[in-house]
Design a protein around this motif. Structure first.
Motif, PDB file in Angstrom:
ATOM      1  N   LEU A   3       0.826  -1.203   0.000  1.00 31.20           N
ATOM      2  CA  LEU A   3       0.000   0.000   0.000  1.00 31.20           C
ATOM      3  C   LEU A   3       0.859   1.252   0.000  1.00 31.20           C
ATOM      4  O   LEU A   3       1.970   1.258   0.542  1.00 31.20           O
ATOM      5  CB  LEU A   3      -0.890   0.031   1.245  1.00 31.20           C
ATOM      6  CG  LEU A   3      -1.784  -1.171   1.505  1.00 31.20           C
ATOM      7  CD1 LEU A   3      -2.426  -1.046   2.884  1.00 31.20           C
ATOM      8  CD2 LEU A   3      -2.840  -1.289   0.439  1.00 31.20           C
ATOM      9  N   ASP A   4       0.327   2.301  -0.575  1.00 25.84           N
ATOM     10  CA  ASP A   4       0.879   3.646  -0.438  1.00 25.84           C
ATOM     11  C   ASP A   4      -0.040   4.353   0.551  1.00 25.84           C
ATOM     12  O   ASP A   4      -1.197   4.626   0.255  1.00 25.84           O
ATOM     13  CB  ASP A   4       0.874   4.351  -1.793  1.00 25.84           C
ATOM     14  CG  ASP A   4       1.425   5.763  -1.717  1.00 25.84           C
ATOM     15  OD1 ASP A   4       1.029   6.511  -0.794  1.00 25.84           O
ATOM     16  OD2 ASP A   4       2.226   6.131  -2.580  1.00 25.84           O
ATOM     17  N   VAL A   5       0.486   4.607   1.731  1.00 25.74           N
ATOM     18  CA  VAL A   5      -0.285   5.243   2.801  1.00 25.74           C
ATOM     19  C   VAL A   5       0.180   6.691   2.898  1.00 25.74           C
ATOM     20  O   VAL A   5       1.197   6.987   3.510  1.00 25.74           O
ATOM     21  CB  VAL A   5      -0.107   4.511   4.150  1.00 25.74           C
ATOM     22  CG1 VAL A   5      -0.936   5.181   5.236  1.00 25.74           C
ATOM     23  CG2 VAL A   5      -0.474   3.036   4.021  1.00 25.74           C
ATOM     24  N   LEU A  24       8.537  -0.206   3.644  1.00 21.69           N
ATOM     25  CA  LEU A  24       9.339  -0.646   2.513  1.00 21.69           C
ATOM     26  C   LEU A  24      10.353   0.420   2.140  1.00 21.69           C
ATOM     27  O   LEU A  24      10.005   1.599   2.015  1.00 21.69           O
ATOM     28  CB  LEU A  24       8.438  -0.948   1.312  1.00 21.69           C
ATOM     29  CG  LEU A  24       7.370  -2.017   1.551  1.00 21.69           C
ATOM     30  CD1 LEU A  24       6.494  -2.172   0.319  1.00 21.69           C
ATOM     31  CD2 LEU A  24       8.009  -3.336   1.927  1.00 21.69           C
ATOM     32  N   GLY A  25      11.595  -0.003   1.949  1.00 22.10           N
ATOM     33  CA  GLY A  25      12.657   0.910   1.548  1.00 22.10           C
ATOM     34  C   GLY A  25      12.867   0.891   0.044  1.00 22.10           C
ATOM     35  O   GLY A  25      12.454  -0.042  -0.649  1.00 22.10           O
ATOM     36  N   VAL A  64      -2.901  12.361  -0.530  1.00 24.90           N
ATOM     37  CA  VAL A  64      -4.251  12.542   0.002  1.00 24.90           C
ATOM     38  C   VAL A  64      -5.047  11.254   0.176  1.00 24.90           C
ATOM     39  O   VAL A  64      -6.202  11.302   0.571  1.00 24.90           O
ATOM     40  CB  VAL A  64      -5.059  13.511  -0.891  1.00 24.90           C
ATOM     41  CG1 VAL A  64      -4.438  14.899  -0.861  1.00 24.90           C
ATOM     42  CG2 VAL A  64      -5.159  12.989  -2.311  1.00 24.90           C
ATOM     43  N   GLU A  65      -4.428  10.087  -0.106  1.00 23.20           N
ATOM     44  CA  GLU A  65      -5.193   8.859   0.000  1.00 23.20           C
ATOM     45  C   GLU A  65      -4.310   7.653   0.263  1.00 23.20           C
ATOM     46  O   GLU A  65      -3.094   7.721   0.163  1.00 23.20           O
ATOM     47  CB  GLU A  65      -6.013   8.623  -1.272  1.00 23.20           C
ATOM     48  CG  GLU A  65      -5.176   8.463  -2.512  1.00 23.20           C
ATOM     49  CD  GLU A  65      -6.020   8.374  -3.780  1.00 23.20           C
ATOM     50  OE1 GLU A  65      -7.193   8.000  -3.690  1.00 23.20           O
ATOM     51  OE2 GLU A  65      -5.482   8.687  -4.842  1.00 23.20           O
ATOM     52  N   VAL A  66      -4.963   6.560   0.590  1.00 25.19           N
ATOM     53  CA  VAL A  66      -4.310   5.267   0.754  1.00 25.19           C
ATOM     54  C   VAL A  66      -4.704   4.441  -0.473  1.00 25.19           C
ATOM     55  O   VAL A  66      -5.889   4.302  -0.768  1.00 25.19           O
ATOM     56  CB  VAL A  66      -4.767   4.563   2.039  1.00 25.19           C
ATOM     57  CG1 VAL A  66      -4.178   3.171   2.128  1.00 25.19           C
ATOM     58  CG2 VAL A  66      -4.392   5.393   3.254  1.00 25.19           C
ATOM     59  N   ILE A  67      -3.697   3.963  -1.201  1.00 23.97           N
ATOM     60  CA  ILE A  67      -3.996   3.175  -2.399  1.00 23.97           C
ATOM     61  C   ILE A  67      -3.231   1.859  -2.365  1.00 23.97           C
ATOM     62  O   ILE A  67      -2.155   1.763  -1.773  1.00 23.97           O
ATOM     63  CB  ILE A  67      -3.658   3.953  -3.696  1.00 23.97           C
ATOM     64  CG1 ILE A  67      -2.203   4.390  -3.717  1.00 23.97           C
ATOM     65  CG2 ILE A  67      -4.572   5.137  -3.877  1.00 23.97           C
ATOM     66  CD1 ILE A  67      -1.769   4.970  -5.039  1.00 23.97           C
ATOM     67  N   ARG A  68      -3.814   0.866  -2.996  1.00 27.50           N
ATOM     68  CA  ARG A  68      -3.170  -0.443  -3.097  1.00 27.50           C
ATOM     69  C   ARG A  68      -2.198  -0.410  -4.258  1.00 27.50           C
ATOM     70  O   ARG A  68      -2.559  -0.020  -5.380  1.00 27.50           O
ATOM     71  CB  ARG A  68      -4.222  -1.517  -3.297  1.00 27.50           C
ATOM     72  CG  ARG A  68      -3.653  -2.905  -3.183  1.00 27.50           C
ATOM     73  CD  ARG A  68      -4.759  -3.931  -3.227  1.00 27.50           C
ATOM     74  NE  ARG A  68      -4.187  -5.210  -2.874  1.00 27.50           N
ATOM     75  CZ  ARG A  68      -4.773  -6.126  -2.153  1.00 27.50           C
ATOM     76  NH1 ARG A  68      -5.993  -5.902  -1.705  1.00 27.50           N
ATOM     77  NH2 ARG A  68      -4.194  -7.249  -1.881  1.00 27.50           N
ATOM     78  N   ILE A  69      -0.956  -0.799  -3.997  1.00 29.20           N
ATOM     79  CA  ILE A  69       0.069  -0.824  -5.035  1.00 29.20           C
ATOM     80  C   ILE A  69       0.054  -2.195  -5.731  1.00 29.20           C
ATOM     81  O   ILE A  69       0.095  -2.294  -6.928  1.00 29.20           O
ATOM     82  CB  ILE A  69       1.467  -0.545  -4.456  1.00 29.20           C
ATOM     83  CG1 ILE A  69       1.501   0.832  -3.809  1.00 29.20           C
ATOM     84  CG2 ILE A  69       2.533  -0.657  -5.533  1.00 29.20           C
ATOM     85  CD1 ILE A  69       2.744   1.102  -3.004  1.00 29.20           C
ATOM     86  N   ARG A  70       0.043  -3.253  -4.917  1.00 24.54           N
ATOM     87  CA  ARG A  70       0.005  -4.634  -5.423  1.00 24.54           C
ATOM     88  C   ARG A  70      -0.707  -5.499  -4.444  1.00 24.54           C
ATOM     89  O   ARG A  70      -0.795  -5.278  -3.311  1.00 24.54           O
ATOM     90  CB  ARG A  70       1.414  -5.200  -5.610  1.00 24.54           C
ATOM     91  CG  ARG A  70       2.133  -4.573  -6.769  1.00 24.54           C
ATOM     92  CD  ARG A  70       3.547  -5.020  -6.838  1.00 24.54           C
ATOM     93  NE  ARG A  70       4.310  -3.806  -6.576  1.00 24.54           N
ATOM     94  CZ  ARG A  70       5.488  -3.784  -6.028  1.00 24.54           C
ATOM     95  NH1 ARG A  70       6.065  -4.870  -5.653  1.00 24.54           N
ATOM     96  NH2 ARG A  70       6.114  -2.668  -5.829  1.00 24.54           N
TER      97      ARG A  70
END
Length: 70
Positions: A3-5, A24-25, A64-70
């Motif tokens: 996720l991108d939080v 994640l780095g 501005v949001e939380v999105i699923r990356i994979r």
């Protein structure tokens, strides 16, 4: 799930009946996110909303949001 939080990449994994969260780095490394505790009984369908509520202070211009990356 990755996720991108609000601009920070995390990975959330279900392990031994609990949720584990990792930061994640850029070089492919990850470290446990000890400050992000997801209740073990929370269904996967609610994880993104939970993290959005928990981490809303991270929001800002362009984040501005939380999105699923994979």
């Amino acid at each position: 799930m990755k996720l991108d939080v609000y601009g920070k990449e995390v990975e959330v994994i279900r392990s031994d009946s609990r949720w584990c969260v990792y930061y994640l780095g850029a070089e492919g490394k990850k470290r446990i996110a000890q400050d992000l505790n997801i209740p073990s009984d929370l269904p996967e369908s609610e994880v993104m909303d939970f993290l959005a509520d928990l981490c809303h202070e991270w929001a800002g211009p362009g984040r501005v949001e939380v999105i699923r990356i994979r």
